[in-house]
Write a protein that holds these residues in place. Structure first.
Motif, PDB file in Angstrom:
ATOM      1  N   TRP A 135       0.826  -1.207   0.000  1.00  0.00           N
ATOM      2  CA  TRP A 135       0.000   0.000   0.000  1.00  0.00           C
ATOM      3  C   TRP A 135       0.863   1.261   0.000  1.00  0.00           C
ATOM      4  O   TRP A 135       2.032   1.218   0.374  1.00  0.00           O
ATOM      5  CB  TRP A 135      -0.932  -0.001   1.222  1.00  0.00           C
ATOM      6  N   LYS A 162      -8.966  -7.810  -6.205  1.00  0.00           N
ATOM      7  CA  LYS A 162      -9.468  -8.248  -7.511  1.00  0.00           C
ATOM      8  C   LYS A 162      -8.542  -7.793  -8.630  1.00  0.00           C
ATOM      9  O   LYS A 162      -8.228  -8.553  -9.560  1.00  0.00           O
ATOM     10  CB  LYS A 162     -10.873  -7.711  -7.734  1.00  0.00           C
ATOM     11  N   LYS A 163      -8.064  -6.543  -8.567  1.00  0.00           N
ATOM     12  CA  LYS A 163      -7.185  -6.032  -9.611  1.00  0.00           C
ATOM     13  C   LYS A 163      -5.860  -6.784  -9.618  1.00  0.00           C
ATOM     14  O   LYS A 163      -5.310  -7.092 -10.688  1.00  0.00           O
ATOM     15  CB  LYS A 163      -6.936  -4.534  -9.418  1.00  0.00           C
ATOM     16  N   ARG A 164      -5.325  -7.103  -8.460  1.00  0.00           N
ATOM     17  CA  ARG A 164      -4.082  -7.867  -8.401  1.00  0.00           C
ATOM     18  C   ARG A 164      -4.258  -9.248  -9.046  1.00  0.00           C
ATOM     19  O   ARG A 164      -3.386  -9.713  -9.772  1.00  0.00           O
ATOM     20  CB  ARG A 164      -3.636  -8.020  -6.937  1.00  0.00           C
ATOM     21  N   TYR A 174     -10.082  -2.684  -0.087  1.00  0.00           N
ATOM     22  CA  TYR A 174      -9.278  -3.907  -0.128  1.00  0.00           C
ATOM     23  C   TYR A 174      -9.844  -4.933  -1.115  1.00  0.00           C
ATOM     24  O   TYR A 174      -9.082  -5.628  -1.798  1.00  0.00           O
ATOM     25  CB  TYR A 174      -9.175  -4.508   1.275  1.00  0.00           C
ATOM     26  N   ALA A 212      -4.844 -12.260  -4.052  1.00  0.00           N
ATOM     27  CA  ALA A 212      -4.291 -10.925  -4.258  1.00  0.00           C
ATOM     28  C   ALA A 212      -2.765 -10.960  -4.293  1.00  0.00           C
ATOM     29  O   ALA A 212      -2.104 -10.475  -3.387  1.00  0.00           O
ATOM     30  CB  ALA A 212      -4.770  -9.975  -3.160  1.00  0.00           C
ATOM     31  N   ASN A 266      -4.594  -8.834 -12.890  1.00  0.00           N
ATOM     32  CA  ASN A 266      -3.306  -8.490 -13.498  1.00  0.00           C
ATOM     33  C   ASN A 266      -2.354  -9.680 -13.512  1.00  0.00           C
ATOM     34  O   ASN A 266      -1.629  -9.904 -14.492  1.00  0.00           O
ATOM     35  CB  ASN A 266      -2.668  -7.318 -12.752  1.00  0.00           C
ATOM     36  N   LYS A 317     -11.502  -4.355  -3.903  1.00  0.00           N
ATOM     37  CA  LYS A 317     -11.189  -3.909  -5.255  1.00  0.00           C
ATOM     38  C   LYS A 317      -9.713  -4.125  -5.567  1.00  0.00           C
ATOM     39  O   LYS A 317      -9.368  -4.577  -6.667  1.00  0.00           O
ATOM     40  CB  LYS A 317     -11.558  -2.429  -5.400  1.00  0.00           C
ATOM     41  N   ALA A 318      -8.844  -3.799  -4.607  1.00  0.00           N
ATOM     42  CA  ALA A 318      -7.410  -3.970  -4.817  1.00  0.00           C
ATOM     43  C   ALA A 318      -7.050  -5.442  -5.023  1.00  0.00           C
ATOM     44  O   ALA A 318      -6.238  -5.782  -5.895  1.00  0.00           O
ATOM     45  CB  ALA A 318      -6.633  -3.406  -3.627  1.00  0.00           C
ATOM     46  N   ASP A 348       0.101  -4.908  -9.248  1.00  0.00           N
ATOM     47  CA  ASP A 348      -0.740  -4.421  -8.152  1.00  0.00           C
ATOM     48  C   ASP A 348      -1.877  -3.531  -8.642  1.00  0.00           C
ATOM     49  O   ASP A 348      -2.066  -3.323  -9.843  1.00  0.00           O
ATOM     50  CB  ASP A 348       0.124  -3.694  -7.114  1.00  0.00           C
ATOM     51  N   GLN A 349      -2.609  -2.985  -7.670  1.00  0.00           N
ATOM     52  CA  GLN A 349      -3.866  -2.282  -7.944  1.00  0.00           C
ATOM     53  C   GLN A 349      -3.685  -0.946  -8.655  1.00  0.00           C
ATOM     54  O   GLN A 349      -4.671  -0.337  -9.071  1.00  0.00           O
ATOM     55  CB  GLN A 349      -4.631  -2.069  -6.630  1.00  0.00           C
ATOM     56  N   ARG A 350      -2.475  -0.480  -8.838  1.00  0.00           N
ATOM     57  CA  ARG A 350      -2.254   0.765  -9.576  1.00  0.00           C
ATOM     58  C   ARG A 350      -2.465   0.592 -11.073  1.00  0.00           C
ATOM     59  O   ARG A 350      -2.606   1.569 -11.806  1.00  0.00           O
ATOM     60  CB  ARG A 350      -0.819   1.265  -9.340  1.00  0.00           C
TER      61      ARG A 350
END
Length: 321
Positions: free
Chosen positions: A140, A218-220, A213, A244, A223, A215-216, A299-301
């Protein structure tokens, strides 16, 4: 001290809940380890050779006896299978989230005293009765912070940590770029050496309350799946797909050279265990893992566009002779 009223505005109190609201909150992963060592009276710690220097240093500084163990090609602990003495503890690192709960329970049954380092597995919940630590800044946008799951309450007075002066590189990168604040990041990291045990700062805790958390995570996962499809990697660090994922561990036979080529395209892939490359034989598993496994960011970025671009650049760099 009287409460201030009026004047300019500060950071708002963010709404939401931390991912681990019921765990102990401290300033750093290494001080979380120190808390355990001191509270439980451990005199000896058994560490993996494949380990960052900060853990070894905190043990040496506090006169904890150290013994090292190797891992086999499947990341299994190569240490005599026996119950440890009351003042001894085995340190387990969950490399890239490859250590399953079943394995942790088995190591606990064999050795008795263990500490689990989930620095690479923030979303893997702690197991009851097993001391477990997490580092927040690896997942984070915070400058510090760690969680500790343990049944051993600290008996001494723990001062409050303050993080405002450590946020320059994080806030700066948000508005500009990483390169402009790279030296500030290094200076910040160097300041963690010899730091005492402190409670997590109010600023870090507030920022951690503001994260989505779900959403993050899921994106990880999305990706990671994209990179796995575009860049298949056959290594021991890809056998378990954790919840994640921390990064996508990508194997390349000449990882050091590929890192340099990716950096020319502004794709920055860190070396997590530089000390291992400096101290281990070049033909050892530990050296190979540190040099040739590239932790590609997932990661979520980022989203599909960045993952596809990065995979294309990796392939392009690999074709350069």
């Amino acid at each position: 001290m009287k409460k201030e009223i009026g004047g300019y505005f500060q950071l708002e109190e963010l709404q939401g809940t931390e991912y681990y609201p019921d765990l102990y909150r401290v300033n750093l992963g290494r001080t979380a380890l120190l808390w355990l060592l001191q509270t439980k009276g451990y005199k000896k710690i058994i560490l993996p050779v494949f380990l960052c220097a900060s853990v070894t240093e905190i043990c040496e500084e506090n006169h904890i006896q150290i013994e090292f163990y190797h891992l086999d090609e499947n990341l299994n602990v190569k240490y005599p299978r026996k119950k440890l003495d009351e003042d001894e503890v085995l340190y387990l690192v969950n490399y890239y989230g490859q250590l399953t709960d079943e394995q942790i329970l088995e190591y606990s049954r064999i050795y008795g005293n263990i500490i689990v380092d989930h620095t690479h597995a923030f979303f893997q919940k702690p197991l009851p009765g097993i001391d477990t630590l997490y580092s927040c800044r690896k997942f984070w946008g915070v400058s510090d912070g760690a969680y500790l799951s343990t049944d051993a309450g600290f008996t001494g007075e723990i001062p409050q940590d303050y993080s405002a002066d450590r946020m320059k590189h994080i806030l700066g990168r948000y508005e500009r770029d990483a390169g402009t604040y790279y030296k500030d990041m290094l200076k910040n990291a160097a300041g963690y050496e010899h730091m005492e045990i402190r409670r997590m700062s109010a600023l870090t805790r507030n920022l951690l309350k503001g994260i989505d958390y779900e959403k993050a995570a899921k994106k990880r996962e999305e990706n990671y799946e994209i990179l796995a499809g575009l860049l298949g990697s056959d290594s021991v660090f890809n056998r378990v797909i954790p919840k994640a994922p921390f990064v996508y561990p990508y194997f390349h036979v000449n990882g050091s050279e590929l890192r340099k080529r990716l950096a020319e395209h502004k794709i920055f892939v860190p070396v997590y265990w530089k000390n291992v490359m400096e101290t281990c034989d070049r033909d050892s598993l530990e050296y190979h893992w540190a040099a040739d496994i590239l932790p590609l960011p997932c990661d979520q970025r980022y989203g599909p566009e960045e993952m596809e671009y990065m995979a294309a650049v990796v392939k392009e760099c690999e074709e350069i002779k």
